[in-house]
Motif scaffolding. Structure first.
Motif, mmCIF file in Angstrom:
data_model
loop_
_atom_site.group_PDB
_atom_site.id
_atom_site.type_symbol
_atom_site.label_atom_id
_atom_site.label_comp_id
_atom_site.label_asym_id
_atom_site.label_seq_id
_atom_site.Cartn_x
_atom_site.Cartn_y
_atom_site.Cartn_z
ATOM 1 N N THR A 133 46.914 -16.224 32.677
ATOM 2 C CA THR A 133 45.782 -16.581 33.535
ATOM 3 C C THR A 133 45.170 -15.323 34.122
ATOM 4 O O THR A 133 43.959 -15.140 34.112
ATOM 5 C CB THR A 133 46.253 -17.526 34.646
ATOM 6 O OG1 THR A 133 46.775 -18.696 34.019
ATOM 7 C CG2 THR A 133 45.126 -17.890 35.578
ATOM 8 N N ALA A 134 46.024 -14.430 34.613
ATOM 9 C CA ALA A 134 45.519 -13.173 35.176
ATOM 10 C C ALA A 134 45.056 -12.245 34.050
ATOM 11 O O ALA A 134 43.961 -11.696 34.091
ATOM 12 C CB ALA A 134 46.590 -12.512 36.034
ATOM 13 N N ILE A 170 49.869 -21.400 29.689
ATOM 14 C CA ILE A 170 48.741 -22.303 29.476
ATOM 15 C C ILE A 170 47.651 -21.579 28.669
ATOM 16 O O ILE A 170 47.002 -22.174 27.819
ATOM 17 C CB ILE A 170 48.273 -22.871 30.828
ATOM 18 C CG1 ILE A 170 49.355 -23.862 31.305
ATOM 19 C CG2 ILE A 170 46.909 -23.548 30.721
ATOM 20 C CD1 ILE A 170 49.300 -24.249 32.740
ATOM 21 N N THR A 171 47.505 -20.273 28.870
ATOM 22 C CA THR A 171 46.575 -19.497 28.044
ATOM 23 C C THR A 171 47.109 -19.424 26.604
ATOM 24 O O THR A 171 46.334 -19.440 25.641
ATOM 25 C CB THR A 171 46.390 -18.078 28.611
ATOM 26 O OG1 THR A 171 46.405 -18.147 30.036
ATOM 27 C CG2 THR A 171 45.091 -17.462 28.140
ATOM 28 N N ARG A 200 46.105 -19.403 43.861
ATOM 29 C CA ARG A 200 47.564 -19.302 43.904
ATOM 30 C C ARG A 200 48.177 -20.454 44.704
ATOM 31 O O ARG A 200 48.269 -20.394 45.914
ATOM 32 C CB ARG A 200 47.940 -17.953 44.549
ATOM 33 C CG ARG A 200 49.413 -17.751 44.898
ATOM 34 C CD ARG A 200 50.374 -17.974 43.752
ATOM 35 N NE ARG A 200 50.131 -17.214 42.546
ATOM 36 C CZ ARG A 200 50.512 -15.942 42.333
ATOM 37 N NH1 ARG A 200 51.169 -15.296 43.270
ATOM 38 N NH2 ARG A 200 50.262 -15.363 41.182
ATOM 39 N N TYR A 203 43.163 -8.054 35.084
ATOM 40 C CA TYR A 203 44.558 -7.833 35.489
ATOM 41 C C TYR A 203 45.071 -6.481 35.032
ATOM 42 O O TYR A 203 45.750 -5.776 35.773
ATOM 43 C CB TYR A 203 45.398 -8.936 34.850
ATOM 44 C CG TYR A 203 46.829 -9.065 35.287
ATOM 45 C CD1 TYR A 203 47.175 -9.209 36.625
ATOM 46 C CD2 TYR A 203 47.855 -9.107 34.346
ATOM 47 C CE1 TYR A 203 48.493 -9.397 37.007
ATOM 48 C CE2 TYR A 203 49.174 -9.296 34.714
ATOM 49 C CZ TYR A 203 49.485 -9.438 36.050
ATOM 50 O OH TYR A 203 50.790 -9.623 36.421
ATOM 51 N N TYR A 261 60.857 -13.601 39.316
ATOM 52 C CA TYR A 261 59.915 -12.508 39.160
ATOM 53 C C TYR A 261 60.472 -11.166 39.633
ATOM 54 O O TYR A 261 59.799 -10.141 39.525
ATOM 55 C CB TYR A 261 58.567 -12.870 39.804
ATOM 56 C CG TYR A 261 57.784 -13.748 38.849
ATOM 57 C CD1 TYR A 261 56.827 -13.207 38.013
ATOM 58 C CD2 TYR A 261 58.101 -15.091 38.709
ATOM 59 C CE1 TYR A 261 56.158 -13.984 37.092
ATOM 60 C CE2 TYR A 261 57.440 -15.882 37.783
ATOM 61 C CZ TYR A 261 56.473 -15.327 36.971
ATOM 62 O OH TYR A 261 55.828 -16.101 36.045
ATOM 63 N N ARG A 317 52.391 -28.267 35.472
ATOM 64 C CA ARG A 317 53.462 -27.272 35.313
ATOM 65 C C ARG A 317 54.118 -26.974 36.653
ATOM 66 O O ARG A 317 55.332 -26.772 36.732
ATOM 67 C CB ARG A 317 52.928 -25.985 34.683
ATOM 68 C CG ARG A 317 54.051 -24.992 34.379
ATOM 69 C CD ARG A 317 53.595 -23.800 33.580
ATOM 70 N NE ARG A 317 52.687 -22.945 34.321
ATOM 71 C CZ ARG A 317 52.047 -21.894 33.810
ATOM 72 N NH1 ARG A 317 52.234 -21.571 32.531
ATOM 73 N NH2 ARG A 317 51.238 -21.165 34.541
ATOM 74 N N TYR A 374 40.744 -16.302 41.591
ATOM 75 C CA TYR A 374 42.115 -16.608 41.191
ATOM 76 C C TYR A 374 42.681 -17.529 42.266
ATOM 77 O O TYR A 374 42.420 -17.326 43.460
ATOM 78 C CB TYR A 374 42.914 -15.308 41.107
ATOM 79 C CG TYR A 374 44.330 -15.452 40.602
ATOM 80 C CD1 TYR A 374 44.605 -15.534 39.242
ATOM 81 C CD2 TYR A 374 45.402 -15.492 41.489
ATOM 82 C CE1 TYR A 374 45.906 -15.652 38.781
ATOM 83 C CE2 TYR A 374 46.714 -15.605 41.041
ATOM 84 C CZ TYR A 374 46.960 -15.687 39.680
ATOM 85 O OH TYR A 374 48.244 -15.797 39.226
ATOM 86 N N GLU A 377 58.395 -11.913 26.063
ATOM 87 C CA GLU A 377 57.041 -11.886 26.640
ATOM 88 C C GLU A 377 56.878 -10.651 27.506
ATOM 89 O O GLU A 377 57.788 -9.828 27.605
ATOM 90 C CB GLU A 377 56.794 -13.163 27.451
ATOM 91 C CG GLU A 377 57.790 -13.360 28.585
ATOM 92 C CD GLU A 377 57.580 -14.630 29.391
ATOM 93 O OE1 GLU A 377 56.529 -15.272 29.266
ATOM 94 O OE2 GLU A 377 58.490 -14.964 30.166
HETATM 95 N N1 PPE Z 1 54.733 -15.293 31.165
HETATM 96 C C1 PPE Z 1 54.963 -14.960 32.461
HETATM 97 C C2 PPE Z 1 56.280 -14.389 32.846
HETATM 98 C C3 PPE Z 1 53.939 -15.151 33.402
HETATM 99 O O1 PPE Z 1 54.160 -14.828 34.673
HETATM 100 C C4 PPE Z 1 52.691 -15.665 32.987
HETATM 101 C C5 PPE Z 1 51.578 -15.852 33.978
HETATM 102 C C6 PPE Z 1 52.523 -15.997 31.631
HETATM 103 C C7 PPE Z 1 53.574 -15.796 30.757
HETATM 104 C C8 PPE Z 1 51.250 -16.617 31.117
HETATM 105 O O2 PPE Z 1 51.113 -17.931 31.575
HETATM 106 P P1 PPE Z 1 49.688 -18.612 31.804
HETATM 107 O O3 PPE Z 1 49.078 -17.980 33.007
HETATM 108 O O4 PPE Z 1 49.994 -20.051 32.024
HETATM 109 O O5 PPE Z 1 48.884 -18.381 30.562
HETATM 110 N N2 PPE Z 1 51.555 -14.924 35.050
HETATM 111 C C9 PPE Z 1 50.820 -15.239 36.251
HETATM 112 C C10 PPE Z 1 51.164 -14.310 37.399
HETATM 113 C C11 PPE Z 1 50.643 -12.930 37.334
HETATM 114 C C12 PPE Z 1 50.895 -12.169 38.615
HETATM 115 O O6 PPE Z 1 50.944 -10.918 38.572
HETATM 116 O O7 PPE Z 1 51.021 -12.795 39.683
HETATM 117 C C13 PPE Z 1 49.331 -15.345 35.992
HETATM 118 O O8 PPE Z 1 48.831 -14.823 35.009
HETATM 119 O O9 PPE Z 1 48.665 -15.996 36.801
#
Ligand code: PPE
Length: 322
Positions: free
Chosen positions: A257-258, A220-221, A98, A129, A164, A60, A96, A193
């Protein structure tokens, strides 16, 4: 989350100490949000830390860079190896992760193409989170007054830093009003979302979630939930969700993920179902946390163990960004 300094950060192919991992104030990304990032988690298992969906996250990242027209000087496979070595070097049981690619220093001006692409990966300890109670009791959310960007303004599907700013407005408004998170409607008024999570509702035993083209990140979650639901014989429909469906849903949860899988117990002060975690949400959580903690078999091949020898990328690449 406040930072605890780790021994290592990977910066453009070099292993550097926490305090050495700096950039100059002229970095393009600071001025214009020209970055791409990922969020990945490593979980503690009986066999040591293991990374959840590592290939998917690195792919991704490459896709987001492609959309952002940001040449990524390392392959997804190389970045996977770096992640594994970094978790090992920093001695985490769980963490976590990054990864971040950004346009660095060369010239000011909106056009990013003169600026080199830099890549860093760092790790940190990050607990729940949306608060430690959230996983069991659920969170209170509001429908944001901010909208998700229209599909022809910014590509929500790519995890681009500048996007963001929208998420920041959403979460600040929610927290200022006493909620844990905001749910954002898309430009047409359909549910998209959360500021950093995908959203799911359950009605009459069927799971609903907005489709990928609905100004969402392809979580991905989210994909993990869909795989588990299919395996458990629960139907998942990707379809438009109207705001009022949120108020009559039997269950609701957010994924990331968080955020992992976090139940939602109220929307706009209206209880979701009984106002507690619903049974389907709980079953999905039990499977998810069972697999990620190594207590249940890794049916979907999600986990990459850290403690095996990995050949990492220890050399600086020429990251000519053109
Ligand atoms: N939508 C958004 C806008 C988003 O940022 C995330 C992850 C998701 C959906 C879920 O995606 P996934 O992690 O692949 O299931 N947000 C990341 C950033 C959080 C942060 O505060 O920094 C994360 O969960 O890692």
């Amino acid at each position: 989350m406040p930072f605890v300094k780790t021994p290592y950060i990977w910066h453009n192919g070099k292993w550097v100490g926490w305090d050495e991992a700096t950039v100059h104030v002229t970095a393009h990304a600071l001025h214009y949000g020209s970055s791409v990032f990922e969020g990945v988690r490593a979980y503690a298992t009986p066999g040591g830390p293991a990374v959840l969906c590592l290939p998917e996250h690195m792919q991704r990242m490459a896709n987001s860079c492609k959309i952002a027209r940001m040449p990524l000087p390392y392959s997804p496979q190389e970045l996977q190896a770096v992640v594994l070595e970094l978790v090992e070097r920093n001695g985490h049981e769980s963490c976590y992760i990054r990864p971040l690619a950004f346009r660095g220093s060369e010239a000011l001006g909106v056009n990013p193409r003169k600026c080199p692409v830099e890549v860093v990966i760092l790790t940190m300890e990050w607990g729940r989170y949306l608060g430690s109670e959230a996983i069991e009791n659920g969170v209170d959310v509001m429908v944001s007054s901010w909208r998700r960007m229209a599909p022809d303004t910014l590509p929500a599907f790519a995890k681009i830093g500048g996007q963001y700013v929208n998420s920041q407005f959403v979460v600040m408004e929610a927290v200022d009003n006493g909620f844990s998170e905001g749910i954002v409607l898309d430009v047409q008024g359909y549910v998209s979302e959360g500021s950093g999570e995908n959203i799911f509702i359950v009605m009459d035993g069927v799971i609903y979630t907005p489709p990928l083209a609905n100004s969402i990140l392809g979580g991905i979650t989210r994909r993990c939930v869909m795989q588990m639901a299919a395996d458990m014989g629960i139907e998942v429909k990707e379809q438009l969700i109207s705001r009022e469906m949120l108020y009559v849903a039997d269950e609701m949860f957010m994924t990331g993920t968080a955020a992992e899988i976090t139940p939602v117990r109220s929307v706009d002060r209206t209880p979701v179902g009984e106002g507690t975690r619903g049974p389907i949400t709980q079953r999905l959580q039990e499977r998810f946390f069972g697999i990620t903690s190594g207590q249940l078999p890794d049916t979907f091949r999600w986990m990459t163990p850290v403690r095996v020898p990995h050949a990492s990328v220890g050399v600086a690449r020429s990251f000519d960004g053109r």
